[in-house]
Design a protein around this motif. Sequence first.
Motif, PDB file in Angstrom:
ATOM      1  N   SER A 141      -5.731 -37.410 -13.359  1.00 20.27           N
ATOM      2  CA  SER A 141      -5.522 -36.114 -14.001  1.00 20.27           C
ATOM      3  C   SER A 141      -6.815 -35.303 -14.019  1.00 20.27           C
ATOM      4  O   SER A 141      -7.887 -35.812 -13.684  1.00 20.27           O
ATOM      5  N   ILE A 142      -6.702 -34.048 -14.414  1.00 20.51           N
ATOM      6  CA  ILE A 142      -7.857 -33.169 -14.558  1.00 20.51           C
ATOM      7  C   ILE A 142      -8.012 -32.844 -16.034  1.00 20.51           C
ATOM      8  O   ILE A 142      -7.091 -32.352 -16.667  1.00 20.51           O
ATOM      9  N   GLY A 143      -9.175 -33.127 -16.566  1.00 16.79           N
ATOM     10  CA  GLY A 143      -9.412 -32.960 -17.991  1.00 16.79           C
ATOM     11  C   GLY A 143      -9.864 -31.567 -18.371  1.00 16.79           C
ATOM     12  O   GLY A 143      -9.510 -30.566 -17.747  1.00 16.79           O
ATOM     13  N   HIS A 144     -10.685 -31.508 -19.394  1.00 16.68           N
ATOM     14  CA  HIS A 144     -11.118 -30.226 -19.949  1.00 16.68           C
ATOM     15  C   HIS A 144     -12.074 -29.508 -18.990  1.00 16.68           C
ATOM     16  O   HIS A 144     -12.786 -30.147 -18.207  1.00 16.68           O
ATOM     17  N   PRO A 145     -12.131 -28.169 -19.053  1.00 21.11           N
ATOM     18  CA  PRO A 145     -13.088 -27.423 -18.221  1.00 21.11           C
ATOM     19  C   PRO A 145     -14.524 -27.826 -18.545  1.00 21.11           C
ATOM     20  O   PRO A 145     -14.885 -27.998 -19.706  1.00 21.11           O
ATOM     21  N   ALA A 146     -15.305 -27.989 -17.507  1.00 17.90           N
ATOM     22  CA  ALA A 146     -16.690 -28.418 -17.658  1.00 17.90           C
ATOM     23  C   ALA A 146     -17.611 -27.358 -17.054  1.00 17.90           C
ATOM     24  O   ALA A 146     -17.271 -26.720 -16.052  1.00 17.90           O
ATOM     25  N   PHE A 147     -18.789 -27.198 -17.672  1.00 18.49           N
ATOM     26  CA  PHE A 147     -19.733 -26.158 -17.266  1.00 18.49           C
ATOM     27  C   PHE A 147     -21.128 -26.754 -17.101  1.00 18.49           C
ATOM     28  O   PHE A 147     -21.539 -27.629 -17.866  1.00 18.49           O
ATOM     29  N   ALA A 198     -17.503 -17.343 -10.364  1.00 17.74           N
ATOM     30  CA  ALA A 198     -17.122 -16.350 -11.374  1.00 17.74           C
ATOM     31  C   ALA A 198     -16.097 -16.898 -12.350  1.00 17.74           C
ATOM     32  O   ALA A 198     -16.101 -16.555 -13.540  1.00 17.74           O
ATOM     33  N   GLY A 199     -15.203 -17.760 -11.887  1.00 20.04           N
ATOM     34  CA  GLY A 199     -14.214 -18.339 -12.778  1.00 20.04           C
ATOM     35  C   GLY A 199     -14.843 -19.203 -13.857  1.00 20.04           C
ATOM     36  O   GLY A 199     -14.429 -19.165 -15.021  1.00 20.04           O
ATOM     37  N   ALA A 200     -15.864 -19.981 -13.483  1.00 17.37           N
ATOM     38  CA  ALA A 200     -16.548 -20.815 -14.462  1.00 17.37           C
ATOM     39  C   ALA A 200     -17.283 -19.965 -15.490  1.00 17.37           C
ATOM     40  O   ALA A 200     -17.242 -20.246 -16.698  1.00 17.37           O
ATOM     41  N   ALA A 201     -17.952 -18.900 -15.031  1.00 16.66           N
ATOM     42  CA  ALA A 201     -18.670 -18.029 -15.966  1.00 16.66           C
ATOM     43  C   ALA A 201     -17.706 -17.317 -16.906  1.00 16.66           C
ATOM     44  O   ALA A 201     -17.957 -17.209 -18.111  1.00 16.66           O
ATOM     45  N   ALA A 202     -16.569 -16.835 -16.370  1.00 11.87           N
ATOM     46  CA  ALA A 202     -15.583 -16.175 -17.224  1.00 11.87           C
ATOM     47  C   ALA A 202     -14.973 -17.158 -18.217  1.00 11.87           C
ATOM     48  O   ALA A 202     -14.710 -16.814 -19.379  1.00 11.87           O
ATOM     49  N   GLY A 203     -14.738 -18.391 -17.790  1.00 13.13           N
ATOM     50  CA  GLY A 203     -14.221 -19.401 -18.710  1.00 13.13           C
ATOM     51  C   GLY A 203     -15.198 -19.731 -19.816  1.00 13.13           C
ATOM     52  O   GLY A 203     -14.792 -19.928 -20.979  1.00 13.13           O
ATOM     53  N   PHE A 204     -16.482 -19.767 -19.494  1.00 15.96           N
ATOM     54  CA  PHE A 204     -17.490 -20.034 -20.519  1.00 15.96           C
ATOM     55  C   PHE A 204     -17.560 -18.884 -21.520  1.00 15.96           C
ATOM     56  O   PHE A 204     -17.653 -19.098 -22.735  1.00 15.96           O
TER      57      PHE A 204
END
Length: 326
Positions: free
Chosen positions: A247-253, A94-100
């Motif tokens: 490090s952790i980069g940009h959110p990926a979907f 759900a976090g990935a879908a909400a971020g998208f």
Amino acid sequence: MNMQMELTVMAGNAVQRQTVLSLRETIARIEDRGVPGCVRSAKTADPAGFRRGKEEATRRKILPLGVPQFDEVLQGGLPLEGMMEIRNAETPDAGAAAGFVAALAVLYQRQKKENGRLAPILWISQTLAACEAGQPYAPGLKAYGLDAERFLFVSARTVKDALWIAETALSVPVFAVVVLEIRGNPACLALSESRRLHVRARAGGVPLLVLRQAGEEEASSAFFRLQVKPAPAGERPLPDGSVLCGSIGHPAFHLLVEKSRRQASDDIFLEWNAHDRRFYSLDERRSAALQTNDEPTDPVDPLSASADRPRRAQPMGRLLAFARAS
């Protein structure tokens, strides 16, 4: 008497023909297709409530994203009016879908601001959905690229309340985008309700994003339906072109196209750059980052050796049992 019967039959046929033409036109407009010439010439009113006239464009208004593979699936870009559905199959996603969805809202808001609009965003969340996945966090939304001062959040107790709020908001063409967040596949949001929302969104000229948490794939009147999963994020890129190790980069979907007239041949992988406020193809960005890094000398065992033991694990012998501790 025969003449009267013939006139009655002709009148009935004319009514039936008019009804068929009206249904064809309504279906064509809901599916965003060109209306046949015979229907255009025979009809003078629009039963679905869409704008008519010479100024009406034959193609729907779109917002290109700049990612060729994704724009091709969306037939040129994001629709600026009408409904689009995004879902996640499991609650952990759900976090990935909400971020998208939030990234799409950033694009809609920026497009409205460039046209001189206030561009407020309305996020309607069913209470059950918020309990399972949480609520939007204002500082996080601001860091994500949204204008938090023009972000309105509404918590609705039931799905019916959320639908009523969404339909009312779609009739007021002031929002940059309306997000309707629900959980599962409620019976009160079936095909007929989705068709009504889609028609209301197109008539009001407002894009509607339906975010369905942990829902199954079902029939919908939306232009597109995408299933969103989280994808592994890369390392954060540095200004000199290198990456910050560890490090952790940009959110990926990870996107799976479930409904589109131009079905994607492969899954789509995107990452969201909040600074640039745009999507990038994951492969394109990763390839540029990987070219600056050398291959590890030992990809099987990348960890350093321990201080009190050899670097590699010793081969197992024929030990059948351990000695008793006491």
